[in-house]
Design an enzyme around this catalytic site. Structure first.
Site, PDB file in Angstrom:
ATOM      1  N   LYS A 106      34.827  35.579  38.531  1.00 51.10           N
ATOM      2  CA  LYS A 106      36.137  35.607  38.100  1.00 51.10           C
ATOM      3  C   LYS A 106      37.009  34.748  38.877  1.00 51.10           C
ATOM      4  O   LYS A 106      37.244  34.853  39.780  1.00 51.10           O
ATOM      5  CB  LYS A 106      36.874  36.982  38.705  1.00 51.10           C
ATOM      6  CG  LYS A 106      38.287  37.292  37.886  1.00 51.10           C
ATOM      7  CD  LYS A 106      38.592  38.704  38.075  1.00 51.10           C
ATOM      8  CE  LYS A 106      40.073  38.714  37.673  1.00 51.10           C
ATOM      9  NZ  LYS A 106      40.621  40.358  37.484  1.00 51.10           N
ATOM     10  N   ASP A 144      39.169  45.101  37.493  1.00 50.93           N
ATOM     11  CA  ASP A 144      40.685  44.720  37.466  1.00 50.93           C
ATOM     12  C   ASP A 144      41.645  45.152  38.470  1.00 50.93           C
ATOM     13  O   ASP A 144      42.792  45.525  37.846  1.00 50.93           O
ATOM     14  CB  ASP A 144      41.027  44.539  35.937  1.00 50.93           C
ATOM     15  CG  ASP A 144      42.268  43.296  35.825  1.00 50.93           C
ATOM     16  OD1 ASP A 144      42.486  42.521  36.827  1.00 50.93           O
ATOM     17  OD2 ASP A 144      42.703  43.288  34.650  1.00 50.93           O
ATOM     18  N   ASN A 188      40.957  47.827  31.203  1.00 55.54           N
ATOM     19  CA  ASN A 188      40.514  47.740  32.718  1.00 55.54           C
ATOM     20  C   ASN A 188      39.316  48.831  33.038  1.00 55.54           C
ATOM     21  O   ASN A 188      39.257  48.975  34.296  1.00 55.54           O
ATOM     22  CB  ASN A 188      41.475  47.634  33.598  1.00 55.54           C
ATOM     23  CG  ASN A 188      42.381  45.969  33.356  1.00 55.54           C
ATOM     24  OD1 ASN A 188      41.509  45.077  32.958  1.00 55.54           O
ATOM     25  ND2 ASN A 188      43.484  46.083  33.543  1.00 55.54           N
ATOM     26  N   ASP A 228      47.642  48.812  37.083  1.00 57.10           N
ATOM     27  CA  ASP A 228      47.305  48.041  35.498  1.00 57.10           C
ATOM     28  C   ASP A 228      46.171  48.771  34.665  1.00 57.10           C
ATOM     29  O   ASP A 228      45.320  48.144  34.217  1.00 57.10           O
ATOM     30  CB  ASP A 228      46.983  46.693  35.658  1.00 57.10           C
ATOM     31  CG  ASP A 228      47.156  45.731  34.423  1.00 57.10           C
ATOM     32  OD1 ASP A 228      47.741  46.390  33.320  1.00 57.10           O
ATOM     33  OD2 ASP A 228      46.390  44.849  34.520  1.00 57.10           O
ATOM     34  N   LEU A 274      28.246  43.789  35.083  1.00 54.80           N
ATOM     35  CA  LEU A 274      28.116  45.124  34.533  1.00 54.80           C
ATOM     36  C   LEU A 274      27.584  44.590  32.997  1.00 54.80           C
ATOM     37  O   LEU A 274      28.239  44.205  32.119  1.00 54.80           O
ATOM     38  CB  LEU A 274      29.447  45.961  34.187  1.00 54.80           C
ATOM     39  CG  LEU A 274      29.849  46.240  35.433  1.00 54.80           C
ATOM     40  CD1 LEU A 274      31.372  46.851  35.462  1.00 54.80           C
ATOM     41  CD2 LEU A 274      29.130  47.404  36.470  1.00 54.80           C
TER      42      LEU A 274
HETATM   43  N1  LIG Z   1      31.853  42.789  36.629  1.00 55.55           N
HETATM   44  C1  LIG Z   1      32.301  42.644  35.354  1.00 55.55           C
HETATM   45  N2  LIG Z   1      30.921  42.744  34.350  1.00 55.55           N
HETATM   46  C2  LIG Z   1      31.154  42.606  33.056  1.00 55.55           C
HETATM   47  N3  LIG Z   1      32.353  42.307  32.541  1.00 55.55           N
HETATM   48  C3  LIG Z   1      33.221  42.098  33.162  1.00 55.55           C
HETATM   49  C4  LIG Z   1      33.315  42.295  34.752  1.00 55.55           C
HETATM   50  N4  LIG Z   1      34.418  41.835  35.210  1.00 55.55           N
HETATM   51  C5  LIG Z   1      35.163  41.536  34.186  1.00 55.55           C
HETATM   52  N5  LIG Z   1      34.619  41.800  32.934  1.00 55.55           N
HETATM   53  C6  LIG Z   1      34.971  41.530  31.628  1.00 55.55           C
HETATM   54  O1  LIG Z   1      35.958  40.506  31.716  1.00 55.55           O
HETATM   55  C7  LIG Z   1      37.279  41.027  31.253  1.00 55.55           C
HETATM   56  C8  LIG Z   1      38.403  40.355  32.106  1.00 55.55           C
HETATM   57  O2  LIG Z   1      38.262  40.633  33.437  1.00 55.55           O
HETATM   58  P1  LIG Z   1      39.473  41.450  34.261  1.00 55.55           P
HETATM   59  O3  LIG Z   1      40.202  42.538  33.616  1.00 55.55           O
HETATM   60  O4  LIG Z   1      38.963  41.590  35.729  1.00 55.55           O
HETATM   61  O5  LIG Z   1      40.481  40.120  34.093  1.00 55.55           O
HETATM   62  P2  LIG Z   1      41.905  39.910  34.098  1.00 55.55           P
HETATM   63  O6  LIG Z   1      42.617  39.878  35.260  1.00 55.55           O
HETATM   64  O7  LIG Z   1      42.084  41.353  32.939  1.00 55.55           O
HETATM   65  O8  LIG Z   1      42.369  38.847  33.063  1.00 55.55           O
HETATM   66  P3  LIG Z   1      43.387  38.574  32.387  1.00 55.55           P
HETATM   67  O9  LIG Z   1      44.584  39.523  32.288  1.00 55.55           O
HETATM   68  O10 LIG Z   1      43.922  37.409  32.344  1.00 55.55           O
HETATM   69  O11 LIG Z   1      42.847  39.038  30.810  1.00 55.55           O
HETATM   70  C9  LIG Z   1      37.062  42.469  31.248  1.00 55.55           C
HETATM   71  O12 LIG Z   1      37.951  43.136  30.380  1.00 55.55           O
HETATM   72  C10 LIG Z   1      35.709  42.506  31.063  1.00 55.55           C
HETATM   73  O13 LIG Z   1      35.413  42.599  29.835  1.00 55.55           O
HETATM   74 MG   LIG Z   2      41.952  42.817  32.703  1.00 54.63          MG
END
Ligand SMILES: Nc1ncnc2c1ncn2[C@@H]1O[C@H](COP(=O)(O)OP(=O)(O)OP(=O)(O)O)[C@@H](O)[C@H]1O
Ligand SMILES: [Mg+2]
Length: 492
Positions: free
Chosen positions: A133, A269, A257, A252, A206
């Site tokens: 990320k 997240d 999430n 959040d 994941l």
């Molecule tokens: N460890 C992981 N394995 C698989 N998919 C992941 C993983 N981490 C995040 N994702 C995918 O990436 C997406 C975005 O990740 P995350 O929610 O952590 O970021 P975010 O902070 O919501 O970004 P933004 O708010 O800018 O969209 C998740 O909804 C998920 O689909």
């Molecule tokens: Mg998110």
């Protein structure tokens, strides 16, 4: 510069990212990557090579970007030029460091591109799948983030809150720590964290099983209504475990999430998650509950009242609970048996009132407006929200319970900030008085009001005056407070 695919070598002004480590590994990985990429359709659609090519001229130059209009050198601009708002030269440098350390061996396509961060697929040195990320270095989206870090004991010495780039670093470290805390608690499944380096966070990927990421709750295809209801209860149980065991409020939480990985809900997240003693934690918790109820309402589940869920989460002890307080299934069993289902008419009204409440932890925190609003018949509702029995929420983190988290601090490399200072986040191990002085200069100054400069003294007095004035605006008058306490006692 030759930029091929992400499966090759990316160059940037300061460094070269060797995506493969060693030739032998390259071949094995190449083969597995090819098949992974075929399956990983998301990566194919989001192949970033065209973007890299488009910005190639901006991120290639070592010396600086020469404007076409004159001979002016805009070194800063080139330094900040980004690909997808994420891969600026500094970020490339951190990726390179992670590669050199053997954390990442291969950096692949983009899984998700959001407003605050992009998430990429990668392989670790053992061939394990990773999610990387990368927080965006653009300034605007981080504007309202301070309120999540402000008031956090763990980030009390974070002097960088007005420097967006450093703020992002604090943010990534915050998510890393929160993930680590959740992961090590063993009570809530999450994406296990691996490393953090500035704005780059590495965690376990994941995987759905076919190369694509496991679906978010929002995209999940439920088998039947029973499964939907089961997941609703599970999310509520996880919110309690998050609060009571991990000492966190997600802040959040929504269907976006939560990931359904191998038929198990995983909470992700958590960069904005706060500890219960954060001044806004209860407000964030209430918002999480509202979001979760709104989603499961759409899915047709019979809901619990938001206030009931809130109380279920924050109550230290649950009346009549016989199960294991760290077991989500036991908690689900309890809440299905004990929490009343919301009725269509009354339930909606009560939720509205609950959302408008000013949340307080004890009578001292009551404001007059709450009193006025809820004395007429609704007093019970307010009283039940006062968390008298949860005194520890007012205290600093429960160190013993969180020892695992304290053991290892986030990775910090001297080269990270190019001499701009050490990590902005203090380890929770540090003694409390470390925040009393930030610089050597301050340390040598004599302390105490006696040695205070005249102007400083004047300013301090004025500030105190102002702050008292502000407090008076919302202060509950003594006679009102007395009346309120009397009523509480008589209702018992
Ligand atoms: N460890 C992981 N394995 C698989 N998919 C992941 C993983 N981490 C995040 N994702 C995918 O990436 C997406 C975005 O990740 P995350 O929610 O952590 O970021 P975010 O902070 O919501 O970004 P933004 O708010 O800018 O969209 C998740 O909804 C998920 O689909
Ligand atoms: Mg998110």
């Amino acid at each position: 510069m030759q930029v091929k695919n992400f499966g090759d070598v990316m160059r940037c002004p300061t460094t070269t990212i060797q995506v493969y480590r060693g030739k032998e590994k390259r071949n094995t990985f190449r083969m597995s990557l090819d098949s992974e990429f075929n399956a990983l359709s998301i990566s194919k659609h989001q192949d970033n090579s065209h973007i890299l090519e488009k910005y190639e001229n901006k991120i290639e130059h070592g010396g600086g970007f020469i404007s076409g209009k004159g001979n002016k050198t805009y070194k800063d601009k080139s330094d900040r030029a980004t690909v997808e708002n994420v891969l600026d030269p500094r970020t490339m440098k951190f990726l390179s460091a992670l590669t050199n350390r053997g954390v990442i061996s291969e950096f692949n396509g983009c899984i998700s591109s959001g407003k605050e961060a992009n998430v990429y697929h990668a392989f670790g040195s053992e061939g394990q799948e990773l999610a990387v990320k990368i927080y965006k270095t653009s300034i605007l989206v981080f504007k309202d983030r301070e309120r999540y870090v402000d008031g956090e004991f763990r980030f009390r010495n974070s002097r960088s809150q007005h420097n967006p780039r450093k703020m992002i670093k604090v943010w990534a470290e915050k998510e890393f720590r929160n993930l680590r805390r959740i992961d090590s608690s063993g009570v809530i499944p999450t994406a296990s964290p691996v490393e953090v380096k500035s704005n780059v966070l590495v965690m376990k990927f994941l995987n759905r099983g076919d190369g694509a990421p496991s679906p978010r709750l929002k995209d999940y295809q439920y088998q039947d209504e029973l499964e939907v209801a089961h997941y609703y209860y599970k999310v509520i149980a996880y919110m309690r475990l998050l609060y009571q065991v991990c000492r966190l409020v997600h802040a959040d939480l929504s269907e976006y999430n939560i990931v359904v990985h191998q038929n198990v809900l995983h909470i992700i997240d958590v960069s904005q998650s706060v500890e219960p003693y954060h001044p806004m934690s209860l407000d964030f918790l209430r918002m999480d509950i509202k979001n979760i109820n709104a989603y499961f309402d759409k899915m047709g589940v019979a809901l619990f009242q938001e206030r009931m869920i809130f109380q279920f989460i924050i109550a230290e002890t649950l009346e009549g609970f016989q199960g294991d307080c760290r077991n989500a299934n036991d908690l689900v069993e309890y809440l299905v048996e004990h929490l009343p289902i919301k009725t269509i008419t009354e339930g909606a009204d009560e939720d509205e009132i609950f959302r408008s409440l000013h949340l307080v932890r004890n009578l001292g925190g009551l404001e007059e407006r709450d009193f006025d609003r809820f004395t007429d018949g609704k007093f019970d509702l307010l009283k039940s929200l006062i968390v008298n029995d949860n005194e520890k929420n007012l205290q600093r983190p429960q160190r013993e319970a969180l020892e695992n988290e304290e053991d290892t601090s986030v990775s910090e490399d001297e080269d990270e900030d190019e001499g701009e200072g050490k990590s902005e986040v203090n380890s929770e191990n540090e003694s409390e008085d470390t925040d009393e002085s930030d610089s050597e200069d301050e340390k040598s100054k004599p302390r105490g009001k006696k040695f205070e400069d005249k102007d400083e003294k004047k300013q301090r007095k004025n500030e105190a005056k102002e702050s008292k004035k502000e407090k008076r605006k919302t202060k509950v008058k003594k006679h009102v407070k007395k009346k309120l306490i009397k009523k509480t006692k008589s209702k018992k």
